[in-house]
Design an enzyme around this catalytic site. Structure first.
Site, PDB file in Angstrom:
ATOM      1  N   GLN A   1      -9.713  34.879  41.875  1.00  0.00           N
ATOM      2  CA  GLN A   1      -8.720  33.978  42.471  1.00  0.00           C
ATOM      3  C   GLN A   1      -9.412  32.773  43.100  1.00  0.00           C
ATOM      4  O   GLN A   1      -9.119  31.626  42.786  1.00  0.00           O
ATOM      5  CB  GLN A   1      -7.906  34.733  43.528  1.00  0.00           C
ATOM      6  N   GLY A   9     -16.733  37.736  29.715  1.00  0.00           N
ATOM      7  CA  GLY A   9     -16.292  37.001  30.900  1.00  0.00           C
ATOM      8  C   GLY A   9     -16.977  35.643  30.992  1.00  0.00           C
ATOM      9  O   GLY A   9     -17.565  35.143  30.009  1.00  0.00           O
ATOM     10  N   ARG A  66     -17.733  39.064  54.568  1.00  0.00           N
ATOM     11  CA  ARG A  66     -16.783  40.114  54.157  1.00  0.00           C
ATOM     12  C   ARG A  66     -17.137  41.492  54.689  1.00  0.00           C
ATOM     13  O   ARG A  66     -16.252  42.277  55.016  1.00  0.00           O
ATOM     14  CB  ARG A  66     -16.706  40.160  52.628  1.00  0.00           C
ATOM     15  N   SER A 103     -20.092  33.981  43.184  1.00  0.00           N
ATOM     16  CA  SER A 103     -20.273  34.753  41.948  1.00  0.00           C
ATOM     17  C   SER A 103     -19.945  33.916  40.714  1.00  0.00           C
ATOM     18  O   SER A 103     -20.682  33.950  39.730  1.00  0.00           O
ATOM     19  CB  SER A 103     -19.427  36.016  41.968  1.00  0.00           C
ATOM     20  N   GLU A 139     -13.504  29.748  52.645  1.00  0.00           N
ATOM     21  CA  GLU A 139     -13.557  31.213  52.547  1.00  0.00           C
ATOM     22  C   GLU A 139     -14.631  31.749  53.491  1.00  0.00           C
ATOM     23  O   GLU A 139     -15.419  30.987  54.065  1.00  0.00           O
ATOM     24  CB  GLU A 139     -13.839  31.639  51.099  1.00  0.00           C
ATOM     25  N   ARG A 167     -22.422  39.217  49.366  1.00  0.00           N
ATOM     26  CA  ARG A 167     -22.263  37.972  48.605  1.00  0.00           C
ATOM     27  C   ARG A 167     -21.407  36.975  49.369  1.00  0.00           C
ATOM     28  O   ARG A 167     -20.327  37.319  49.864  1.00  0.00           O
ATOM     29  CB  ARG A 167     -21.611  38.285  47.265  1.00  0.00           C
ATOM     30  N   HIS A 220     -14.969  45.524  45.579  1.00  0.00           N
ATOM     31  CA  HIS A 220     -14.698  44.226  44.961  1.00  0.00           C
ATOM     32  C   HIS A 220     -15.853  43.720  44.102  1.00  0.00           C
ATOM     33  O   HIS A 220     -15.624  43.179  43.036  1.00  0.00           O
ATOM     34  CB  HIS A 220     -14.399  43.226  46.079  1.00  0.00           C
ATOM     35  N   HIS A 267     -13.799  43.912  49.507  1.00  0.00           N
ATOM     36  CA  HIS A 267     -13.005  42.752  49.927  1.00  0.00           C
ATOM     37  C   HIS A 267     -12.074  43.222  51.034  1.00  0.00           C
ATOM     38  O   HIS A 267     -11.434  44.269  50.902  1.00  0.00           O
ATOM     39  CB  HIS A 267     -12.206  42.194  48.744  1.00  0.00           C
TER      40      HIS A 267
HETATM   41  C1  SIN Z   1     -11.155  35.717  46.900  1.00  0.00           C
HETATM   42  O1  SIN Z   1     -10.444  34.843  46.407  1.00  0.00           O
HETATM   43  O2  SIN Z   1     -11.011  36.131  48.045  1.00  0.00           O
HETATM   44  C2  SIN Z   1     -12.221  36.323  46.056  1.00  0.00           C
HETATM   45  C3  SIN Z   1     -13.224  35.333  45.677  1.00  0.00           C
HETATM   46  C4  SIN Z   1     -14.573  35.994  45.550  1.00  0.00           C
HETATM   47  O3  SIN Z   1     -14.643  37.190  45.299  1.00  0.00           O
HETATM   48  O4  SIN Z   1     -15.573  35.322  45.789  1.00  0.00           O
END
Ligand code: SIN
Length: 538
Positions: A51, A13, A285, A386, A118, A381, A346, A238
């Site tokens: 994403q 990865g 989250r 990440s 976010e 997190r 997640h 998530h």
């Molecule tokens: C997301 O796009 O919601 C996930 C991104 C992440 O896990 O930080």
């Protein structure tokens, strides 16, 4: 003349490739050989599925101090502040380097980098490539790795165990044992340093956004070698995976969709997060996932809804093309109606304990990315930190690996056995299913002391089943994965039992948060900002 340094990287990865790329730029051909070993190509990795994007300060009105504070707040008092500072300060440099090697990030009409918003971030800060940033990073890093003569890549090797020797300076990792998934050949590969970048372990839960390869092999190998872990109790769920009535998958609906204006709805159509947290739908989250979990449990519904219609069809299609395509493929149009969502496992916030250079407590062994517990994430997190971690810590790890001792001659890689893969075994598949249900029900979003004890005994029983099956020979691929997953489950459960407080993603309804004990603990803003909903969410 010194022989070349030999380094093995397990995993393909972003963290593994970022490390290999960095080391290959620091040391020239002839001075280093980098062998990347993985069980599948990078397109199947968790990184590729990402994403959201890379959290980095790109707006002059923002600052690394604010990024640091948001990370610490979501981490609920459990982050390592030095690691946090190091990582967030390097965000802008990482983005510049990625641009220099050809990464394409979204820009606004003036050509400035566009930042998405976010959860947990006080300001938009997520640099992205529409809604498939991970795939873009994999593309660009893969181009670097594959074009470098002193990096070799083998994508059919399942890592079984670390090779550890006892020497005058203590224990040392000097290689890995693998099985070739095409031929069954078991080989020992020797090196000066081993870097684990094996990704996450979401497959230990029934519902996960992770790909099927996220089976925690790096963490399990570390456990078998006696290498300490940290923060394993903190598994991030998530909040918004698309609800699948067949329960076949948990496709992620990026948090950036809420960042663009989507809101969560209760079954009666009212706003779910309103009044529960000052950041509402963009709360950390763990807060949002727990709120959804509570509504689902109390109202006995299999999902809640996410209303993205307010984003507008044109903007949604432009910013979230992959999500749009997936939803439409299942007969849902997110631009016309609220879509069903539920939380899913997640991200593993903890992992193999490392320092800020990725060094574990075993000489010669490094861990990077999701399998590592660097202390960046603490108890939960911050979104899109990440990929940032997977880009920054490898830079330091590469500088550290460069200075590795290479006194001892390295044996040639050797085949030590051959195993024919057994057919699928219904008993093993049933045990995998039981483990995943158990983790979901007892070691999931909301936990309690009694449930954790039940889980612990059941995991011990499954562990014994694995030992018995293993002794019987003829191992199926599922058994190899169960052997790893059961150790990951055990580590999560044991560390959850040992946690004296609820914090972040570890929520035990029998334990208070440190903030709510009033004992002068750290400002756990992931929790204290959310103080008003503690009772409502138990
Ligand atoms: C997301 O796009 O919601 C996930 C991104 C992440 O896990 O930080």
């Amino acid at each position: 003349m010194k022989r070349p340094l030999k380094v093995i990287v397990v995993g393909s990865g972003v963290a593994g490739m970022a490390f290999a790329h960095r080391l290959s730029t620091l040391m020239k051909k002839g001075d280093v050989e980098i062998h990347m070993l993985s069980k599948a190509p990078p397109e199947t990795s968790n990184s590729h599925a990402a994403q959201g994007g890379v959290a980095a300060v790109i707006d002059p009105a923002d600052s690394w101090e604010q990024h640091r504070d948001d990370t610490l707040a979501v981490g609920a008092g459990r982050c390592d502040p030095e690691v946090v500072e190091r990582v967030v300060r390097e965000g802008p440099a990482c983005i510049r380097e990625l641009l220099a090697i050809g990464a394409r990030f979204d820009t606004d009409a003036q050509g400035h980098l566009d930042a998405a918003h976010e959860g947990g971030h006080r300001t938009p800060r997520v640099v992205h490539h529409s809604d498939h940033t991970g795939a873009e990073l994999v593309r660009v890093l893969q181009g670097q790795v594959k074009g470098t003569a002193h990096i070799t890549v083998t994508e059919t090797l399942f890592a079984l165990d670390l090779l550890v020797t006892d020497g005058p300076d203590g224990r040392r990792c000097n290689g890995v044992r693998t099985i070739d998934i095409r031929t069954g050949a078991i080989r020992e590969h020797f090196s000066d340093a081993v870097v684990l970048a094996t990704g996450g372990a979401g497959q230990v839960y029934r519902h996960t956004t992770n790909p099927i390869g996220a089976t925690g092999s790096g963490v399990a190998m570390a456990v078998r070698a006696g290498v300490p872990l940290r923060d394993m109790a903190f598994v991030q769920f998530h909040p918004t995976a698309l609800y699948d009535p067949q329960r076949k998958g948990a496709f992620l609906i990026s948090e950036a969709v809420r960042g663009a204006g989507a809101v969560l709805l209760r079954p009666d159509g009212t706003r779910l997060m309103e009044g529960l947290h000052p950041m509402a739908d963009l709360a950390p989250r763990n807060v949002v996932a727990r709120a959804i979990h509570t509504v689902m449990r109390e109202q006995r519904v299999p999902h809640v809804r996410l209303d993205a219609t307010r984003i507008g069809a044109v903007r949604f299609a432009r910013e979230f093309p992959m999500i749009m395509k997936h939803c439409m493929g299942t007969g849902l149009d997110p631009t016309k109606e609220p879509i069903p969502v539920m939380p899913a496992a997640h991200y593993l916030c903890g992992g193999i304990r490392t320092d800020a250079q990725g060094r574990t407590l075993l000489n010669g062994l490094y861990a990077l990315g999701e399998c590592a517990g660097s202390g960046l994430h603490g108890a939960d997190r911050l979104a899109s930190n990440s990929l940032l971690e997977a880009l920054v810590i490898p830079r330091y790890a590469a500088s550290s690996v460069m200075t590795s001792e290479r006194n001892a001659p390295i044996p040639e890689d050797v085949e030590v056995g051959r195993s024919s893969f057994a057919d699928e075994d219904p008993a093993v598949i049933a045990a995998l299913g039981e483990l995943r249900d158990l983790m979901m029900d007892r070691v999931g979003i909301v936990r309690d002391d009694a449930g954790l004890q039940v889980a612990s005994s059941s995991i011990a029983r499954i562990q014994q089943f694995v030992v018995d099956q293993w002794a019987g020979g003829g191992h199926s691929m599922d058994l190899y994965e169960l052997r790893d997953l059961v150790l990951v489950a055990q580590a999560i459960c044991e560390q959850a039992i040992a946690e004296p407080f609820s914090a972040g993603a570890h929520w035990n309804r029998d334990r208070q948060t440190r903030a709510s004990t009033g004992n002068g603990g750290p400002d756990t803003s992931g929790s204290s900002r959310s103080i008003m909903h503690h009772e409502a969410l138990k």
